[in-house]
Every structure is written in structure tokens, then in C-alpha cells.
Write a protein that holds these residues in place. Structure first.
Motif, PDB file in Angstrom:
ATOM      1  N   ASN A  42       1.836  -0.853  24.621  1.00 40.42           N
ATOM      2  CA  ASN A  42       1.569  -0.345  25.969  1.00 40.42           C
ATOM      3  C   ASN A  42       0.100   0.021  26.213  1.00 40.42           C
ATOM      4  O   ASN A  42      -0.247   0.448  27.309  1.00 40.42           O
ATOM      5  CB  ASN A  42       2.470   0.844  26.295  1.00 40.42           C
ATOM      6  N   ASP A  43      -0.754  -0.155  25.206  1.00 38.84           N
ATOM      7  CA  ASP A  43      -2.202  -0.006  25.407  1.00 38.84           C
ATOM      8  C   ASP A  43      -2.919  -1.351  25.340  1.00 38.84           C
ATOM      9  O   ASP A  43      -4.141  -1.414  25.302  1.00 38.84           O
ATOM     10  CB  ASP A  43      -2.800   0.957  24.381  1.00 38.84           C
ATOM     11  N   GLY A  44      -2.140  -2.461  25.291  1.00 41.28           N
ATOM     12  CA  GLY A  44      -2.713  -3.799  25.253  1.00 41.28           C
ATOM     13  C   GLY A  44      -2.906  -4.368  23.868  1.00 41.28           C
ATOM     14  O   GLY A  44      -3.174  -5.557  23.710  1.00 41.28           O
ATOM     15  N   LEU A  45      -2.784  -3.545  22.847  1.00 39.69           N
ATOM     16  CA  LEU A  45      -2.962  -3.981  21.464  1.00 39.69           C
ATOM     17  C   LEU A  45      -1.935  -5.065  21.120  1.00 39.69           C
ATOM     18  O   LEU A  45      -0.769  -4.981  21.504  1.00 39.69           O
ATOM     19  CB  LEU A  45      -2.798  -2.759  20.562  1.00 39.69           C
ATOM     20  N   LEU A  46      -2.380  -6.089  20.382  1.00 36.87           N
ATOM     21  CA  LEU A  46      -1.506  -7.173  19.948  1.00 36.87           C
ATOM     22  C   LEU A  46      -1.330  -7.100  18.436  1.00 36.87           C
ATOM     23  O   LEU A  46      -2.286  -7.255  17.674  1.00 36.87           O
ATOM     24  CB  LEU A  46      -2.085  -8.526  20.362  1.00 36.87           C
ATOM     25  N   ALA A  47      -0.093  -6.841  18.004  1.00 41.72           N
ATOM     26  CA  ALA A  47       0.230  -6.669  16.590  1.00 41.72           C
ATOM     27  C   ALA A  47       1.041  -7.861  16.099  1.00 41.72           C
ATOM     28  O   ALA A  47       1.875  -8.409  16.828  1.00 41.72           O
ATOM     29  CB  ALA A  47       1.020  -5.373  16.386  1.00 41.72           C
ATOM     30  N   PHE A  48       0.829  -8.226  14.849  1.00 45.42           N
ATOM     31  CA  PHE A  48       1.432  -9.405  14.227  1.00 45.42           C
ATOM     32  C   PHE A  48       2.432  -8.934  13.185  1.00 45.42           C
ATOM     33  O   PHE A  48       2.059  -8.331  12.170  1.00 45.42           O
ATOM     34  CB  PHE A  48       0.317 -10.229  13.588  1.00 45.42           C
TER      35      PHE A  48
END
Length: 345
Positions: A42-48
């Protein structure tokens, strides 16, 4: 940028973008967490996502991209920076895990709290903080309808490796609809262990040709290769049969840390997967001989496909006992890129 909390203004911009509507599936529809899937926070971070086991309500992952006005990539109409690469004028540089951890701690210190040992070089997130995920098969299906040239490449790749093109997904920036680097393909191949092992054997044949090998970021990658058209293919492998996943759910007890082990790879069926689970024989830690059913567990994706049956390997890490719902064994856990190497005969 401020990370670690809901950024409503940024996410409103992201949600308006057509790529968000096309590629991001609401987190409420998530049924399982699979390796190599991206998650949007929800802060735009993209996690793998890393691996197949994640504590209840949690996500074990690496941060790959963060919103950053000074970044070099564009997703959902927002500028992003990479956490794992530094982009130079001529080439890219890999950022080691330990340096990545320092960045993670600055972005969101809470991501480093309560991590299990096998995730020591990763992040532990609350799933509730994510608004969606990006399924690789779905992404590539959409992209193939948009780009006939990419569809043709996927058909050729499937034919080359004996894989149904519809069982190929994509990860990396292309999974979000960014086609700026559509000659470098991070592809996820889905299938049974036996089927994907055959595909991996095909890759081993391909990379016997030095011109097809990939040397990137200072690393000669074991199973990355250039196809006939000069596209770089970076393979990930994903299980379609849950019963074949060696570590779907487990407990891990540390018996000793800072150990160095030597062993012979006894079976390489899972060498292309993350985590890389390799049964070993003639395994020793110092003067201690490990039981015959022991395994080398590499809990990072950087050595996928590197080790094959018969290879003699040195590994630094942890002596562990692993318990799954069906079995128990001792093993050697490795969590960093430089902590395994082949021993030359």
C-alpha cells in the motif's frame, strides 16, 4: 518518499493506470503464495515472494523495486528504483544481499523483525499491508495478446525447451506491463518436477555454447541463456504438483551456526527451483558425518541450476534439522550467494 505506511495519494495514481487494472489481482483473491510472484504494497513497494512456505499472515520476500522520483523504471505511471541492481552507463552491478539488508532496514525497519533463519537475507511483511499480487501466467497471457513478437518468442521458447507456451509466465518488470526491455525475459516455467528437469537438461545443452552463456553483473549464470534471436532468457521454475514441493511447510531448528560442510550432490531434481533442495551424500561438518538422508538447502535464487548430481560442494552456513508434515532430516542451510562452491576434483 515515506515507506512502511499506506500512501493514499501515490496509490490513487497507481490505481488509475490501465496497467494496474490489467496486471494486479486484488489481494483478497490470493489463495496461495508461490515463489517468483510479485506483491504490491500500500506504499507502492514491489516485493518478490521467495519460496513456498510463509508464516500465517506473512510474506517472506525481497524488495525489488521502490517508488523513487530519481529512478530509472516506470510502472503504473510511477517512477521506480531497483534495490537489487545498480545501473551504470554500460552495465549493471549486482547489489549483494548484505547491502540489500541495509537498504531494507532504511526503507522499513519492521521488515527485519522476527525473521526465521532461512529468511535472514530477506524481509518479513504483513500480508494485510498488500493490496494486490501479480500472477506470472496471467501477465504473460496479456502481454502475448498485446505483442505478437513476444508471443512468437514464447512459442519458440516453449518448442526449444519442450514446454507448452501456455505454461510459461513472466516475472520482473514485464509482469507489470513494462516492455521497455522486452529482449530480456524473466520467465517462469510451470510443470511437474520430471517435465521441468527435462527442460533444464535442454538448457544445459544450450549453454555448452559459450556464445549462449550469460555473464551479467559479474556472474556467469548457470541457466540463463541467449536464444536464437539474441534474447536473454532468465528461467524460474514453479511446481504444478503441490505434493512435489520438498519444503511446502516446515520447522527449522538450528543445530550449529558458522559451519563449513562438504558433500556430494546425490540428486538434482530440484536444482532449478527456489529454495534449491539437494539431497546429499558423503556429507561432513568437520569430523562429523551427516546422516544419509541429509540435504543442502539453498534459500536464495542466485544458484538455481548451479549444482548437479555428482558435484562435490563446499557450503558455509547452518547445520539444521528440518521437519515437514511428512518427514524429518538434517541439512546444511545456505542463505548467501558466496557461501557455496564446487570443489574441483
Amino acid at each position: 518518499m515515506i515507506y512502511g505506511k499506506d500512501n493514499k495519494e501515490l496509490m490513487a495514481q497507481v490505481r488509475r493506470h490501465p496497467d494496474f487494472r490489467d496486471f494486479v489481482v486484488p489481494i483478497s483473491e490470493l489463495k496461495e503464495i508461490r515463489d517468483a510472484n510479485f506483491f504490491l504494497r500500500n506504499d507502492g513497494l514491489l516485493a518478490f515472494a521467495e519460496g513456498y512456505f510463509h508464516p500465517e499472515g506473512k510474506l517472506i520476500s525481497n524488495i525489488i523495486y521502490i517508488p523513487d522520483p530519481s529512478g530509472t523504471k516506470k510502472f503504473f505511471g510511477v517512477t521506480y528504483s531497483s534495490i537489487i541492481k545498480q545501473y551504470g552507463a554500460k552495465d549493471e552491478k549486482w547489489i549483494p544481499f548484505r547491502e540489500q539488508l541495509e537498504i531494507y532496514s532504511k526503507i522499513d525497519p519492521s521488515s527485519q523483525v522476527g525473521k526465521p533463519v532461512f529468511a535472514e537475507n530477506k524481509c518479513l511483511f504483513n500480508l494485510d499491508d498488500f493490496i494486490g499480487y501479480i500472477p506470472p501466467l496471467r501477465s504473460l497471457e496479456i502481454i502475448r495478446t498485446r505483442r505478437p513478437d513476444i508471443d512468437a518468442t514464447m512459442r519458440a521458447t516453449g518448442k526449444l525447451l519442450g514446454i507448452d507456451p501456455d505454461m510459461i509466465g513472466c516475472t520482473g518488470s514485464m509482469a507489470f506491463g513494462n516492455l521497455a526491455a522486452a529482449h530480456d525475459f524473466d520467465l517462469v516455467f510451470y510443470g511437474s518436477v520430471a517435465a521441468l528437469r527435462k527442460s533444464l537438461s535442454g538448457i544445459y545443452e544450450i549453454v555448452k555454447d559459450p556464445k549462449r552463456q550469460v555473464f551479467e553483473m559479474g556472474i556467469l549464470w548457470a541457466i540463463r541463456f541467449y536464444d536464437d534471436a539474441g534474447n536473454m532468457i532468465c528461467p524460474f521454475f514453479s511446481y504444478t504438483r503441490p505434493e512435489e514441493i520438498p519444503l511446502p511447510r516446515f520447522e527449522m531448528e538450528i543445530l550449529a551456526s558458522g559451519i563449513e560442510a562438504t558433500a556430494t550432490i546425490a540428486n538434482d531434481d530440484h536444482t532449478g527451483f527456489m529454495p534449491t533442495y539437494l539431497p546429499i551424500s558423503d556429507a561432513r561438518i568437520g569430523t562429523t558425518t551427516l546422516p544419509g538422508n541429509s540435504a543442502l538447502i539453498i534459500y536464495h535464487g542466485g544458484k538455481r541450476g548451479e549444482y548437479r548430481s555428482g558435484d562435490r560442494v563446499r557450503a558455509t552456513g547452518y547445520h539444521v534439522r528440518v521437519r515437514t508434515p511428512k518427514s524429518s532430516c538434517e541439512g546444511v542451510l545456505v542463505t548467501d550467494m558466496d557461501n557455496t562452491a564446487k570443489i574441483q576434483p
